[in-house]
Design a protein around this motif. Structure first.
Motif, short mmCIF file in Angstrom:
data_model
loop_
_atom_site.label_atom_id
_atom_site.label_comp_id
_atom_site.label_asym_id
_atom_site.label_seq_id
_atom_site.Cartn_x
_atom_site.Cartn_y
_atom_site.Cartn_z
N VAL A 166 -55.09 -41.88 -13.71
CA VAL A 166 -53.72 -42.37 -13.48
C VAL A 166 -52.77 -41.18 -13.38
O VAL A 166 -52.32 -40.81 -12.30
CB VAL A 166 -53.26 -43.36 -14.56
CG1 VAL A 166 -51.81 -43.77 -14.33
CG2 VAL A 166 -54.16 -44.59 -14.56
N GLN A 167 -52.46 -40.55 -14.51
CA GLN A 167 -51.47 -39.47 -14.49
C GLN A 167 -51.84 -38.31 -13.57
O GLN A 167 -50.97 -37.64 -13.03
CB GLN A 167 -51.21 -38.96 -15.91
CG GLN A 167 -50.31 -39.84 -16.74
CD GLN A 167 -51.03 -41.02 -17.37
OE1 GLN A 167 -52.26 -41.13 -17.29
NE2 GLN A 167 -50.27 -41.90 -17.99
N LEU A 168 -53.14 -38.09 -13.37
CA LEU A 168 -53.59 -37.01 -12.48
C LEU A 168 -54.35 -37.57 -11.28
O LEU A 168 -55.10 -36.86 -10.63
CB LEU A 168 -54.48 -36.03 -13.25
CG LEU A 168 -53.78 -35.23 -14.35
CD1 LEU A 168 -54.78 -34.39 -15.12
CD2 LEU A 168 -52.69 -34.34 -13.76
N GLY A 169 -54.13 -38.84 -10.97
CA GLY A 169 -54.94 -39.50 -9.96
C GLY A 169 -54.32 -39.54 -8.59
O GLY A 169 -53.20 -39.06 -8.34
N ASP A 175 -50.61 -32.76 -7.66
CA ASP A 175 -50.46 -31.31 -7.76
C ASP A 175 -50.07 -30.86 -9.16
O ASP A 175 -49.73 -29.70 -9.38
CB ASP A 175 -49.43 -30.81 -6.74
CG ASP A 175 -48.06 -31.44 -6.92
OD1 ASP A 175 -47.95 -32.45 -7.65
OD2 ASP A 175 -47.08 -30.92 -6.34
N TRP A 176 -50.12 -31.76 -10.13
CA TRP A 176 -49.82 -31.42 -11.52
C TRP A 176 -51.09 -31.02 -12.24
O TRP A 176 -52.19 -31.43 -11.88
CB TRP A 176 -49.18 -32.60 -12.26
CG TRP A 176 -47.77 -32.93 -11.85
CD1 TRP A 176 -47.28 -33.01 -10.58
CD2 TRP A 176 -46.70 -33.27 -12.72
NE1 TRP A 176 -45.95 -33.38 -10.61
CE2 TRP A 176 -45.58 -33.54 -11.91
CE3 TRP A 176 -46.56 -33.38 -14.10
CZ2 TRP A 176 -44.34 -33.91 -12.44
CZ3 TRP A 176 -45.34 -33.76 -14.63
CH2 TRP A 176 -44.23 -34.01 -13.81
N THR A 177 -50.93 -30.24 -13.31
CA THR A 177 -52.04 -29.92 -14.21
C THR A 177 -51.93 -30.80 -15.46
O THR A 177 -50.91 -31.43 -15.71
CB THR A 177 -51.98 -28.45 -14.63
OG1 THR A 177 -50.76 -28.24 -15.40
CG2 THR A 177 -51.99 -27.52 -13.42
N ARG A 178 -53.00 -30.81 -16.22
CA ARG A 178 -52.95 -31.52 -17.51
C ARG A 178 -51.80 -31.00 -18.37
O ARG A 178 -51.09 -31.76 -19.02
CB ARG A 178 -54.27 -31.33 -18.27
CG ARG A 178 -55.35 -32.30 -17.95
CD ARG A 178 -56.38 -32.26 -19.08
NE ARG A 178 -57.55 -33.02 -18.74
CZ ARG A 178 -58.41 -33.49 -19.65
NH1 ARG A 178 -58.19 -33.24 -20.93
NH2 ARG A 178 -59.47 -34.18 -19.29
N ALA A 179 -51.65 -29.68 -18.38
CA ALA A 179 -50.61 -29.08 -19.21
C ALA A 179 -49.22 -29.56 -18.79
O ALA A 179 -48.36 -29.80 -19.64
CB ALA A 179 -50.69 -27.56 -19.13
N THR A 192 -47.14 -35.33 -29.10
CA THR A 192 -47.65 -34.11 -29.71
C THR A 192 -49.16 -34.01 -29.60
O THR A 192 -49.73 -32.94 -29.79
CB THR A 192 -47.26 -34.04 -31.20
OG1 THR A 192 -47.73 -35.23 -31.87
CG2 THR A 192 -45.75 -33.94 -31.36
N GLU A 193 -49.82 -35.12 -29.29
CA GLU A 193 -51.27 -35.15 -29.09
C GLU A 193 -51.58 -36.14 -27.97
O GLU A 193 -51.35 -37.34 -28.13
CB GLU A 193 -52.00 -35.56 -30.36
CG GLU A 193 -53.52 -35.58 -30.21
CD GLU A 193 -54.24 -36.04 -31.47
OE1 GLU A 193 -55.45 -36.27 -31.39
OE2 GLU A 193 -53.57 -36.17 -32.52
N VAL A 194 -52.06 -35.63 -26.86
CA VAL A 194 -52.39 -36.48 -25.71
C VAL A 194 -53.90 -36.66 -25.68
O VAL A 194 -54.64 -35.68 -25.59
CB VAL A 194 -51.88 -35.87 -24.39
CG1 VAL A 194 -52.23 -36.77 -23.22
CG2 VAL A 194 -50.36 -35.65 -24.46
N VAL A 195 -54.34 -37.91 -25.75
CA VAL A 195 -55.76 -38.24 -25.74
C VAL A 195 -56.10 -38.73 -24.33
O VAL A 195 -55.65 -39.79 -23.90
CB VAL A 195 -56.10 -39.31 -26.79
CG1 VAL A 195 -57.59 -39.64 -26.75
CG2 VAL A 195 -55.67 -38.85 -28.18
N TRP A 196 -56.91 -37.94 -23.63
CA TRP A 196 -57.24 -38.24 -22.24
C TRP A 196 -58.52 -39.07 -22.16
O TRP A 196 -59.59 -38.59 -22.54
CB TRP A 196 -57.44 -36.95 -21.45
CG TRP A 196 -56.18 -36.17 -21.19
CD1 TRP A 196 -55.62 -35.23 -22.00
CD2 TRP A 196 -55.33 -36.29 -20.05
NE1 TRP A 196 -54.47 -34.73 -21.43
CE2 TRP A 196 -54.27 -35.37 -20.23
CE3 TRP A 196 -55.36 -37.07 -18.89
CZ2 TRP A 196 -53.25 -35.20 -19.31
CZ3 TRP A 196 -54.34 -36.91 -17.97
CH2 TRP A 196 -53.30 -35.99 -18.17
#
Length: 338
Positions: A166-169, A175-179, A192-196
Protein backbone atom coordinates in the motif's frame (compact mmCIF):
# COMPACT_ATOMS: atom_id res chain seq x y z
CA UNK A 1 15.76 13.53 14.83
CA UNK A 2 13.52 16.48 15.67
CA UNK A 3 12.63 16.98 19.32
CA UNK A 4 9.61 19.11 18.42
CA UNK A 5 6.41 17.53 19.82
CA UNK A 6 4.30 15.90 17.13
CA UNK A 7 0.65 14.93 16.92
CA UNK A 8 -0.31 11.43 18.07
CA UNK A 9 -3.09 9.27 16.71
CA UNK A 10 -4.93 7.72 19.65
CA UNK A 11 -6.02 4.10 19.70
CA UNK A 12 -9.46 3.34 18.35
CA UNK A 13 -10.66 2.29 21.82
CA UNK A 14 -9.95 5.76 23.22
CA UNK A 15 -12.98 7.95 24.07
CA UNK A 16 -14.73 9.36 21.01
CA UNK A 17 -16.88 12.40 20.29
CA UNK A 18 -18.39 11.24 17.01
CA UNK A 19 -18.41 8.76 14.15
CA UNK A 20 -18.15 10.12 10.60
CA UNK A 21 -19.51 8.28 7.58
CA UNK A 22 -20.31 8.98 3.92
CA UNK A 23 -23.50 7.86 2.20
CA UNK A 24 -23.40 5.94 -1.10
CA UNK A 25 -23.42 8.26 -4.11
CA UNK A 26 -24.51 7.52 -7.68
CA UNK A 27 -21.96 5.32 -9.39
CA UNK A 28 -20.02 2.32 -8.20
CA UNK A 29 -21.28 2.21 -4.60
CA UNK A 30 -24.98 2.47 -5.50
CA UNK A 31 -24.63 0.04 -8.38
CA UNK A 32 -26.52 -0.40 -11.61
CA UNK A 33 -30.02 -1.38 -10.46
CA UNK A 34 -32.67 -0.09 -8.08
CA UNK A 35 -32.19 -3.23 -5.99
CA UNK A 36 -28.45 -2.61 -5.74
CA UNK A 37 -29.06 0.98 -4.66
CA UNK A 38 -31.59 -0.01 -2.01
CA UNK A 39 -29.21 -2.63 -0.64
CA UNK A 40 -26.34 -0.13 -0.41
CA UNK A 41 -28.46 2.58 1.24
CA UNK A 42 -29.97 0.25 3.83
CA UNK A 43 -26.64 -1.37 4.68
CA UNK A 44 -24.79 1.91 5.17
CA UNK A 45 -27.76 3.13 7.22
CA UNK A 46 -27.74 -0.01 9.36
CA UNK A 47 -24.15 0.73 10.37
CA UNK A 48 -24.85 4.43 11.03
CA UNK A 49 -27.95 3.62 13.07
CA UNK A 50 -26.09 0.99 15.10
CA UNK A 51 -23.34 3.51 15.88
CA UNK A 52 -25.88 6.17 16.86
CA UNK A 53 -26.99 4.04 19.82
CA UNK A 54 -23.55 4.67 21.35
CA UNK A 55 -22.49 8.16 20.24
CA UNK A 56 -23.25 10.96 17.77
CA UNK A 57 -22.96 10.13 14.08
CA UNK A 58 -22.54 12.53 11.16
CA UNK A 59 -23.02 11.29 7.61
CA UNK A 60 -21.69 13.22 4.60
CA UNK A 61 -24.29 12.93 1.84
CA UNK A 62 -24.12 13.94 -1.81
CA UNK A 63 -26.94 16.48 -2.36
CA UNK A 64 -28.67 14.22 -4.89
CA UNK A 65 -28.98 11.51 -2.23
CA UNK A 66 -30.15 13.72 0.66
CA UNK A 67 -33.79 12.62 0.58
CA UNK A 68 -32.90 8.94 0.23
CA UNK A 69 -30.45 9.20 3.11
CA UNK A 70 -32.96 10.85 5.43
CA UNK A 71 -35.49 8.12 4.69
CA UNK A 72 -33.24 5.34 6.03
CA UNK A 73 -31.07 7.06 8.64
CA UNK A 74 -32.26 7.31 12.24
CA UNK A 75 -33.58 10.77 13.18
CA UNK A 76 -30.65 11.39 15.53
CA UNK A 77 -28.08 10.86 12.77
CA UNK A 78 -26.81 14.22 11.50
CA UNK A 79 -26.54 14.82 7.75
CA UNK A 80 -24.15 17.29 6.11
CA UNK A 81 -24.02 17.68 2.35
CA UNK A 82 -20.98 17.61 0.07
CA UNK A 83 -20.30 16.18 -3.42
CA UNK A 84 -19.10 12.55 -3.31
CA UNK A 85 -17.76 9.94 -5.70
CA UNK A 86 -18.03 7.00 -3.31
CA UNK A 87 -18.71 6.19 0.33
CA UNK A 88 -15.57 4.88 2.08
CA UNK A 89 -15.10 7.48 4.82
CA UNK A 90 -12.19 5.64 6.44
CA UNK A 91 -10.16 6.25 3.29
CA UNK A 92 -11.39 9.60 2.01
CA UNK A 93 -11.84 11.35 5.35
CA UNK A 94 -9.20 12.74 7.69
CA UNK A 95 -7.30 10.73 10.27
CA UNK A 96 -7.89 12.49 13.59
CA UNK A 97 -4.95 13.04 15.92
CA UNK A 98 -4.23 14.68 19.24
CA UNK A 99 -2.00 17.71 19.02
CA UNK A 100 0.65 18.14 21.74
CA UNK A 101 -1.75 20.28 23.81
CA UNK A 102 -4.45 17.59 23.64
CA UNK A 103 -6.67 19.34 21.11
CA UNK A 104 -7.69 17.67 17.86
CA UNK A 105 -6.45 18.02 14.31
CA UNK A 106 -7.15 16.03 11.16
CA UNK A 107 -4.50 14.57 8.85
CA UNK A 108 -5.59 15.03 5.24
CA UNK A 109 -3.77 12.40 3.18
CA UNK A 110 -3.60 12.48 -0.60
CA UNK A 111 -6.43 10.27 -1.85
CA UNK A 112 -6.10 9.03 -5.43
CA UNK A 113 -8.60 6.21 -5.78
CA UNK A 114 -6.56 3.50 -4.00
CA UNK A 115 -3.56 3.95 -6.25
CA UNK A 116 -5.33 5.32 -9.32
CA UNK A 117 -7.51 2.26 -9.93
CA UNK A 118 -8.87 2.34 -13.47
CA UNK A 119 -12.48 2.01 -12.29
CA UNK A 120 -12.33 4.76 -9.65
CA UNK A 121 -13.02 8.49 -9.74
CA UNK A 122 -11.85 10.69 -6.90
CA UNK A 123 -12.12 14.35 -7.85
CA UNK A 124 -14.82 14.85 -5.19
CA UNK A 125 -13.66 12.31 -2.63
CA UNK A 126 -10.18 13.86 -2.56
CA UNK A 127 -11.76 17.00 -1.05
CA UNK A 128 -13.59 15.24 1.79
CA UNK A 129 -10.65 15.20 4.20
CA UNK A 130 -10.51 18.99 4.23
CA UNK A 131 -14.32 19.23 4.26
CA UNK A 132 -14.65 17.03 7.36
CA UNK A 133 -11.87 18.93 9.15
CA UNK A 134 -13.81 22.11 8.52
CA UNK A 135 -17.13 20.61 9.59
CA UNK A 136 -15.53 19.19 12.74
CA UNK A 137 -13.89 22.55 13.51
CA UNK A 138 -10.36 21.14 13.72
CA UNK A 139 -7.13 22.27 12.03
CA UNK A 140 -6.09 20.38 8.91
CA UNK A 141 -2.63 18.80 8.76
CA UNK A 142 -1.76 18.41 5.10
CA UNK A 143 0.32 15.51 3.82
CA UNK A 144 1.98 14.83 0.48
CA UNK A 145 1.76 11.07 1.06
CA UNK A 146 -0.84 8.98 -0.72
CA UNK A 147 -2.50 7.04 2.07
CA UNK A 148 -5.86 5.90 3.35
CA UNK A 149 -7.21 5.45 6.86
CA UNK A 150 -7.83 1.77 6.18
CA UNK A 151 -4.13 1.33 5.50
CA UNK A 152 -2.99 2.05 9.08
CA UNK A 153 -3.78 0.69 12.52
CA UNK A 154 -2.26 2.17 15.69
CA UNK A 155 -2.02 1.18 19.33
CA UNK A 156 -2.07 4.74 20.68
CA UNK A 157 1.54 4.65 21.90
CA UNK A 158 3.27 5.27 18.56
CA UNK A 159 3.16 1.81 16.99
CA UNK A 160 1.51 1.55 13.59
CA UNK A 161 0.78 -1.40 11.29
CA UNK A 162 1.19 -0.75 7.54
CA UNK A 163 1.52 -2.88 4.40
CA UNK A 164 4.37 -2.74 1.89
CA UNK A 165 2.00 -3.08 -1.06
CA UNK A 166 0.00 0.00 0.00
CA UNK A 167 2.26 2.80 1.23
CA UNK A 168 5.03 1.74 -1.19
CA UNK A 169 2.79 0.12 -3.78
CA UNK A 170 1.70 0.68 -7.33
CA UNK A 171 0.10 4.06 -7.99
CA UNK A 172 0.71 5.49 -4.55
CA UNK A 173 4.18 6.51 -3.35
CA UNK A 174 6.29 4.61 -5.84
CA UNK A 175 9.28 6.95 -5.60
CA UNK A 176 9.31 7.01 -1.78
CA UNK A 177 11.56 4.94 0.46
CA UNK A 178 10.55 3.17 3.65
CA UNK A 179 12.41 5.83 5.58
CA UNK A 180 10.40 8.60 3.91
CA UNK A 181 7.11 6.87 4.71
CA UNK A 182 8.17 6.35 8.32
CA UNK A 183 9.27 9.98 8.62
CA UNK A 184 5.88 11.19 7.34
CA UNK A 185 3.99 8.86 9.66
CA UNK A 186 6.09 10.21 12.53
CA UNK A 187 5.31 13.80 11.56
CA UNK A 188 1.58 13.31 11.06
CA UNK A 189 0.41 10.62 13.49
CA UNK A 190 3.33 10.35 15.90
CA UNK A 191 4.59 6.96 14.74
CA UNK A 192 7.66 5.79 16.63
CA UNK A 193 7.58 2.15 15.49
CA UNK A 194 6.32 1.19 12.03
CA UNK A 195 5.53 -2.51 11.60
CA UNK A 196 5.63 -3.43 7.92
CA UNK A 197 3.45 -6.33 6.84
CA UNK A 198 4.48 -7.75 3.47
CA UNK A 199 0.96 -8.06 2.05
CA UNK A 200 -2.77 -8.23 2.68
CA UNK A 201 -5.53 -10.71 1.78
CA UNK A 202 -5.78 -12.34 -1.63
CA UNK A 203 -9.06 -10.83 -2.83
CA UNK A 204 -7.75 -7.37 -2.05
CA UNK A 205 -5.31 -7.61 -4.98
CA UNK A 206 -8.02 -8.15 -7.57
CA UNK A 207 -9.32 -5.31 -9.72
CA UNK A 208 -11.61 -3.72 -7.15
CA UNK A 209 -9.28 -4.18 -4.18
CA UNK A 210 -7.11 -1.77 -2.22
CA UNK A 211 -3.94 -3.84 -2.76
CA UNK A 212 -3.46 -4.75 0.85
CA UNK A 213 -5.29 -2.63 3.42
CA UNK A 214 -4.32 -3.69 6.90
CA UNK A 215 -7.81 -3.18 8.35
CA UNK A 216 -9.08 -6.51 7.05
CA UNK A 217 -5.92 -8.32 8.18
CA UNK A 218 -4.83 -7.24 11.66
CA UNK A 219 -5.64 -4.68 14.33
CA UNK A 220 -4.42 -3.72 17.79
CA UNK A 221 -6.83 -4.26 20.69
CA UNK A 222 -4.37 -2.97 23.30
CA UNK A 223 -0.70 -2.02 23.25
CA UNK A 224 1.16 -5.24 22.58
CA UNK A 225 -1.87 -7.29 21.51
CA UNK A 226 -2.99 -7.89 17.90
CA UNK A 227 -6.10 -9.54 16.48
CA UNK A 228 -5.17 -11.42 13.31
CA UNK A 229 -7.36 -12.75 10.50
CA UNK A 230 -7.01 -16.52 10.76
CA UNK A 231 -7.92 -18.44 7.61
CA UNK A 232 -8.00 -22.00 8.90
CA UNK A 233 -8.93 -23.74 5.66
CA UNK A 234 -5.86 -24.75 3.66
CA UNK A 235 -7.93 -24.63 0.46
CA UNK A 236 -8.08 -20.83 0.66
CA UNK A 237 -4.94 -18.92 -0.45
CA UNK A 238 -5.24 -16.72 2.65
CA UNK A 239 -4.36 -19.74 4.78
CA UNK A 240 -0.72 -19.19 3.89
CA UNK A 241 -1.09 -15.42 4.27
CA UNK A 242 -2.42 -15.87 7.82
CA UNK A 243 0.37 -18.31 8.69
CA UNK A 244 3.17 -16.03 7.48
CA UNK A 245 1.70 -12.91 9.11
CA UNK A 246 1.24 -14.73 12.40
CA UNK A 247 4.90 -15.75 12.38
CA UNK A 248 5.94 -12.13 11.76
CA UNK A 249 3.63 -10.55 14.33
CA UNK A 250 4.14 -13.15 17.06
CA UNK A 251 7.78 -12.16 17.25
CA UNK A 252 6.69 -8.76 18.63
CA UNK A 253 3.15 -9.05 19.96
CA UNK A 254 0.64 -11.25 21.69
CA UNK A 255 -1.40 -12.48 18.71
CA UNK A 256 -5.05 -13.50 19.08
CA UNK A 257 -6.46 -15.44 16.14
CA UNK A 258 -9.81 -14.21 14.85
CA UNK A 259 -11.22 -16.91 12.57
CA UNK A 260 -12.11 -16.18 8.99
CA UNK A 261 -15.67 -17.12 8.07
CA UNK A 262 -16.22 -20.72 7.03
CA UNK A 263 -17.43 -19.45 3.66
CA UNK A 264 -14.55 -19.58 1.19
CA UNK A 265 -15.98 -18.31 -2.10
CA UNK A 266 -18.68 -16.10 -3.55
CA UNK A 267 -19.74 -15.56 -7.16
CA UNK A 268 -16.51 -13.63 -7.84
CA UNK A 269 -14.01 -16.02 -6.28
CA UNK A 270 -12.14 -16.32 -2.98
CA UNK A 271 -13.75 -14.06 -0.36
CA UNK A 272 -11.88 -11.63 1.90
CA UNK A 273 -14.67 -11.53 4.48
CA UNK A 274 -13.07 -10.53 7.76
CA UNK A 275 -14.20 -9.99 11.34
CA UNK A 276 -11.06 -7.86 11.85
CA UNK A 277 -12.90 -5.07 10.01
CA UNK A 278 -14.94 -3.95 13.03
CA UNK A 279 -15.46 -0.52 14.58
CA UNK A 280 -14.86 0.27 18.24
CA UNK A 281 -17.27 2.88 19.64
CA UNK A 282 -17.93 4.27 23.11
CA UNK A 283 -19.14 1.28 25.11
CA UNK A 284 -19.48 -0.98 22.08
CA UNK A 285 -18.11 -2.73 19.04
CA UNK A 286 -19.91 -2.73 15.68
CA UNK A 287 -18.97 -6.11 14.21
CA UNK A 288 -19.27 -7.68 10.79
CA UNK A 289 -21.52 -10.71 10.44
CA UNK A 290 -21.85 -12.95 7.39
CA UNK A 291 -24.63 -15.43 8.26
CA UNK A 292 -21.71 -17.79 8.81
CA UNK A 293 -21.01 -20.53 11.37
CA UNK A 294 -18.06 -18.53 12.71
CA UNK A 295 -20.12 -15.39 13.47
CA UNK A 296 -20.75 -16.43 17.08
CA UNK A 297 -17.12 -17.35 17.76
CA UNK A 298 -15.99 -13.99 16.36
CA UNK A 299 -18.42 -12.13 18.63
CA UNK A 300 -17.11 -14.04 21.66
CA UNK A 301 -13.50 -13.17 20.79
CA UNK A 302 -14.37 -9.50 20.28
CA UNK A 303 -16.16 -9.40 23.66
CA UNK A 304 -13.04 -10.76 25.31
CA UNK A 305 -10.78 -8.39 23.38
CA UNK A 306 -12.79 -5.33 24.41
CA UNK A 307 -14.02 -6.02 27.95
CA UNK A 308 -17.16 -4.21 29.04
CA UNK A 309 -18.27 -3.29 25.51
CA UNK A 310 -21.47 -4.47 23.88
CA UNK A 311 -20.87 -6.21 20.54
CA UNK A 312 -23.51 -5.40 17.92
CA UNK A 313 -23.36 -7.28 14.62
CA UNK A 314 -24.42 -5.94 11.21
CA UNK A 315 -24.58 -8.06 8.04
CA UNK A 316 -21.49 -6.90 6.15
CA UNK A 317 -21.87 -9.00 3.02
CA UNK A 318 -23.26 -6.11 0.93
CA UNK A 319 -20.25 -4.02 2.01
CA UNK A 320 -17.70 -6.67 1.11
CA UNK A 321 -19.50 -7.19 -2.21
CA UNK A 322 -18.58 -3.55 -2.89
CA UNK A 323 -15.02 -3.81 -1.65
CA UNK A 324 -14.91 -3.19 2.09
CA UNK A 325 -16.48 -3.58 5.50
CA UNK A 326 -17.74 -1.72 8.56
CA UNK A 327 -14.37 -0.23 9.51
CA UNK A 328 -13.93 0.95 5.90
CA UNK A 329 -17.10 3.07 5.88
CA UNK A 330 -16.57 4.74 9.26
CA UNK A 331 -14.05 7.11 10.86
CA UNK A 332 -13.91 7.89 14.58
CA UNK A 333 -13.37 11.40 15.88
CA UNK A 334 -11.64 10.99 19.26
CA UNK A 335 -12.38 13.23 22.22
CA UNK A 336 -9.79 15.90 23.01
CA UNK A 337 -7.22 14.77 25.54
CA UNK A 338 -7.49 16.60 28.84
Amino acid sequence: MSLTPTPLMPAEWAPQDRIWMAFPAPGYSLGDTAEDADEARTTWAAVANACSAFEPVTVVVDPVEAAAARSVLAPEVEIVEAPLNDAWMRDIGPTFVHQPDGSLAGVDWVFNGWGQCDWATWDRDSQIGAFVCGAAGVPRIGSAMVNEGGAIHVDGTGRVLVTETVQLGQGRNEDWTRAQVEEELARTIGATEVVWLPRGLTRDYERYGTRGHVDIVATFTSPGRVLLHDQRDAAHPDHEVSRSLRELLAARFDVVDLPAPVTLRDAEGWVDWSYVNHLVVNGGVIACSFDDPHDAEAVAILREAYPGREVVSVDARPLFDRGGGIHCITQQQPSPRT
